[in-house]
Write a protein that holds these residues in place. Structure first.
Motif, mmCIF file in Angstrom:
data_model
loop_
_atom_site.group_PDB
_atom_site.id
_atom_site.type_symbol
_atom_site.label_atom_id
_atom_site.label_comp_id
_atom_site.label_asym_id
_atom_site.label_seq_id
_atom_site.Cartn_x
_atom_site.Cartn_y
_atom_site.Cartn_z
ATOM 1 N N ARG A 7 -15.471 -13.065 -7.937
ATOM 2 C CA ARG A 7 -14.184 -13.278 -8.600
ATOM 3 C C ARG A 7 -14.403 -13.132 -10.095
ATOM 4 N NH1 ARG A 7 -11.652 -18.599 -5.598
ATOM 5 N NH2 ARG A 7 -11.345 -17.618 -3.578
ATOM 6 N N VAL A 8 -13.311 -12.871 -10.818
ATOM 7 C CA VAL A 8 -13.392 -12.704 -12.266
ATOM 8 C C VAL A 8 -12.544 -13.787 -12.920
ATOM 9 C CG1 VAL A 8 -12.992 -11.143 -14.201
ATOM 10 C CG2 VAL A 8 -13.663 -10.205 -11.976
ATOM 11 N N GLN A 9 -13.157 -14.535 -13.850
ATOM 12 C CA GLN A 9 -12.449 -15.575 -14.588
ATOM 13 C C GLN A 9 -12.579 -15.284 -16.073
ATOM 14 O OE1 GLN A 9 -13.927 -19.614 -14.266
ATOM 15 N NE2 GLN A 9 -11.907 -20.445 -14.732
ATOM 16 N N CYS A 10 -11.475 -15.436 -16.799
ATOM 17 C CA CYS A 10 -11.466 -15.233 -18.244
ATOM 18 C C CYS A 10 -12.296 -16.320 -18.917
ATOM 19 C CB CYS A 10 -10.031 -15.267 -18.759
ATOM 20 S SG CYS A 10 -9.887 -15.059 -20.551
ATOM 21 N N ASP A 11 -13.089 -15.926 -19.889
ATOM 22 C CA ASP A 11 -13.886 -16.879 -20.648
ATOM 23 C C ASP A 11 -13.164 -17.367 -21.902
ATOM 24 O OD1 ASP A 11 -16.420 -17.073 -19.135
ATOM 25 O OD2 ASP A 11 -16.439 -14.911 -19.460
ATOM 26 N N ALA A 28 -1.728 -4.724 1.759
ATOM 27 C CA ALA A 28 -1.261 -3.670 0.866
ATOM 28 C C ALA A 28 -2.379 -3.319 -0.114
ATOM 29 C CB ALA A 28 -0.018 -4.122 0.105
ATOM 30 N N ASP A 29 -2.362 -2.109 -0.621
ATOM 31 C CA ASP A 29 -3.375 -1.683 -1.577
ATOM 32 C C ASP A 29 -3.378 -2.580 -2.808
ATOM 33 O OD1 ASP A 29 -4.166 0.413 0.002
ATOM 34 O OD2 ASP A 29 -2.992 1.918 -1.078
ATOM 35 N N VAL A 30 -4.571 -2.845 -3.304
ATOM 36 C CA VAL A 30 -4.733 -3.592 -4.552
ATOM 37 C C VAL A 30 -5.066 -2.578 -5.633
ATOM 38 C CG1 VAL A 30 -6.086 -5.338 -5.756
ATOM 39 C CG2 VAL A 30 -5.555 -5.635 -3.335
ATOM 40 N N THR A 31 -4.161 -2.425 -6.577
ATOM 41 C CA THR A 31 -4.378 -1.502 -7.683
ATOM 42 C C THR A 31 -4.370 -2.272 -8.997
ATOM 43 O OG1 THR A 31 -2.016 -1.037 -7.859
ATOM 44 C CG2 THR A 31 -3.287 0.410 -6.428
ATOM 45 N N ALA A 32 -4.912 -1.663 -10.028
ATOM 46 C CA ALA A 32 -5.018 -2.327 -11.327
ATOM 47 C C ALA A 32 -3.658 -2.772 -11.862
ATOM 48 C CB ALA A 32 -5.697 -1.409 -12.333
ATOM 49 N N ASP A 33 -2.601 -2.021 -11.564
ATOM 50 C CA ASP A 33 -1.290 -2.373 -12.104
ATOM 51 C C ASP A 33 -0.636 -3.552 -11.391
ATOM 52 O OD1 ASP A 33 -0.924 -0.780 -9.829
ATOM 53 O OD2 ASP A 33 1.022 -0.049 -10.528
ATOM 54 N N ASN A 34 -1.203 -4.015 -10.269
ATOM 55 C CA ASN A 34 -0.624 -5.204 -9.643
ATOM 56 C C ASN A 34 -1.566 -6.401 -9.699
ATOM 57 O OD1 ASN A 34 -2.407 -4.687 -7.515
ATOM 58 N ND2 ASN A 34 -0.827 -4.139 -6.061
ATOM 59 N N LEU A 35 -2.524 -6.372 -10.616
ATOM 60 C CA LEU A 35 -3.388 -7.535 -10.846
ATOM 61 C C LEU A 35 -2.888 -8.290 -12.071
ATOM 62 C CD1 LEU A 35 -6.872 -5.891 -10.256
ATOM 63 C CD2 LEU A 35 -5.622 -7.400 -8.712
ATOM 64 N N ILE A 36 -2.926 -9.604 -11.993
ATOM 65 C CA ILE A 36 -2.447 -10.445 -13.091
ATOM 66 C C ILE A 36 -3.502 -11.494 -13.436
ATOM 67 C CG2 ILE A 36 -0.023 -10.143 -12.430
ATOM 68 C CD1 ILE A 36 -0.195 -13.047 -11.247
ATOM 69 N N ALA A 37 -3.331 -12.147 -14.563
ATOM 70 C CA ALA A 37 -4.147 -13.309 -14.920
ATOM 71 C C ALA A 37 -3.365 -14.543 -14.487
ATOM 72 C CB ALA A 37 -4.411 -13.340 -16.421
ATOM 73 N N ALA A 38 -3.968 -15.352 -13.625
ATOM 74 C CA ALA A 38 -3.300 -16.546 -13.099
ATOM 75 C C ALA A 38 -4.065 -17.804 -13.499
ATOM 76 C CB ALA A 38 -3.185 -16.464 -11.583
ATOM 77 N N PRO A 39 -3.354 -18.906 -13.680
ATOM 78 C CA PRO A 39 -3.999 -20.130 -14.163
ATOM 79 C C PRO A 39 -4.925 -20.817 -13.157
ATOM 80 C CG PRO A 39 -1.677 -20.523 -13.722
ATOM 81 C CD PRO A 39 -1.906 -19.052 -13.557
ATOM 82 N N THR A 40 -4.773 -20.500 -11.865
ATOM 83 C CA THR A 40 -5.646 -21.103 -10.848
ATOM 84 C C THR A 40 -6.275 -20.000 -10.004
ATOM 85 O OG1 THR A 40 -3.980 -21.271 -9.101
ATOM 86 C CG2 THR A 40 -4.079 -23.104 -10.689
ATOM 87 N N ALA A 41 -7.273 -20.362 -9.230
ATOM 88 C CA ALA A 41 -7.953 -19.391 -8.365
ATOM 89 C C ALA A 41 -7.259 -19.237 -7.013
ATOM 90 C CB ALA A 41 -9.399 -19.817 -8.162
ATOM 91 N N ASP A 69 -23.551 -8.327 -21.718
ATOM 92 C CA ASP A 69 -24.121 -7.654 -20.559
ATOM 93 C C ASP A 69 -23.178 -7.810 -19.359
ATOM 94 O OD1 ASP A 69 -25.991 -6.123 -19.197
ATOM 95 O OD2 ASP A 69 -27.103 -7.884 -18.514
ATOM 96 N N PHE A 70 -21.881 -7.680 -19.614
ATOM 97 C CA PHE A 70 -20.826 -7.790 -18.598
ATOM 98 C C PHE A 70 -20.795 -9.164 -17.939
ATOM 99 C CE2 PHE A 70 -21.387 -3.239 -18.986
ATOM 100 C CZ PHE A 70 -20.091 -2.784 -19.016
ATOM 101 N N LYS A 71 -21.188 -10.198 -18.637
ATOM 102 C CA LYS A 71 -21.163 -11.554 -18.076
ATOM 103 C C LYS A 71 -19.985 -12.365 -18.618
ATOM 104 C CE LYS A 71 -25.200 -11.234 -15.946
ATOM 105 N NZ LYS A 71 -25.131 -10.483 -14.735
ATOM 106 N N THR A 72 -19.414 -11.956 -19.736
ATOM 107 C CA THR A 72 -18.305 -12.680 -20.362
ATOM 108 C C THR A 72 -17.084 -11.771 -20.367
ATOM 109 O OG1 THR A 72 -19.863 -13.834 -21.785
ATOM 110 C CG2 THR A 72 -17.570 -13.884 -22.456
ATOM 111 N N TRP A 73 -15.971 -12.263 -19.794
ATOM 112 C CA TRP A 73 -14.758 -11.454 -19.677
ATOM 113 C C TRP A 73 -13.583 -12.119 -20.370
ATOM 114 C CZ3 TRP A 73 -14.716 -6.613 -17.827
ATOM 115 C CH2 TRP A 73 -15.854 -6.203 -17.132
ATOM 116 N N PHE A 74 -12.697 -11.284 -20.948
ATOM 117 C CA PHE A 74 -11.498 -11.774 -21.613
ATOM 118 C C PHE A 74 -10.279 -11.033 -21.095
ATOM 119 C CE2 PHE A 74 -14.969 -12.735 -24.482
ATOM 120 C CZ PHE A 74 -14.728 -14.069 -24.749
ATOM 121 N N CYS A 75 -9.266 -11.795 -20.669
ATOM 122 C CA CYS A 75 -8.026 -11.201 -20.170
ATOM 123 C C CYS A 75 -7.252 -10.593 -21.348
ATOM 124 C CB CYS A 75 -7.188 -12.254 -19.443
ATOM 125 S SG CYS A 75 -6.511 -13.537 -20.511
#
Length: 85
Positions: A7-11, A28-41, A69-75
């Motif tokens: 899973r990916v969580q914003c840092d 249904a297909d999961v595409t980049a345009d239907n992914l969102i940042a949500a407050p819970t997992a 090194d791709f360990k920290t992600w930002f939404c």
């Protein structure tokens, strides 16, 4: 057999999760345009591998810190707020 998932969580300050929106139809297909940042997992995407999780995050506009090194992600919201280093 135990199968790992990724899973990916914003840092950033919100600690949001790369997730499917409410109303997404299972199967249904999961595409980049239907992914969102949500407050819970609750609806966080379960990726079968680290490579797939990274690819989805980049496609959805998430970015990693240059020295992480791709360990920290930002939404996108944290990036626009200047949280990204």
């Amino acid at each position: 057999m135990i199968t790992p998932i990724y899973r990916v969580q914003c840092d950033g300050p919100g600690k949001e999760w790369l997730s499917l929106p409410e109303g997404h139809v299972t199967g249904a297909d999961v595409t980049a345009d239907n992914l969102i940042a949500a407050p819970t997992a609750k609806r966080a995407c379960n990726w079968p591998g680290e490579k797939e999780a990274k690819r989805a995050a980049v496609g959805a506009g998430w970015r990693h810190a240059p020295d992480s090194d791709f360990k920290t992600w930002f939404c996108p919201a944290c990036q626009s707020a200047g949280t990204r280093p």
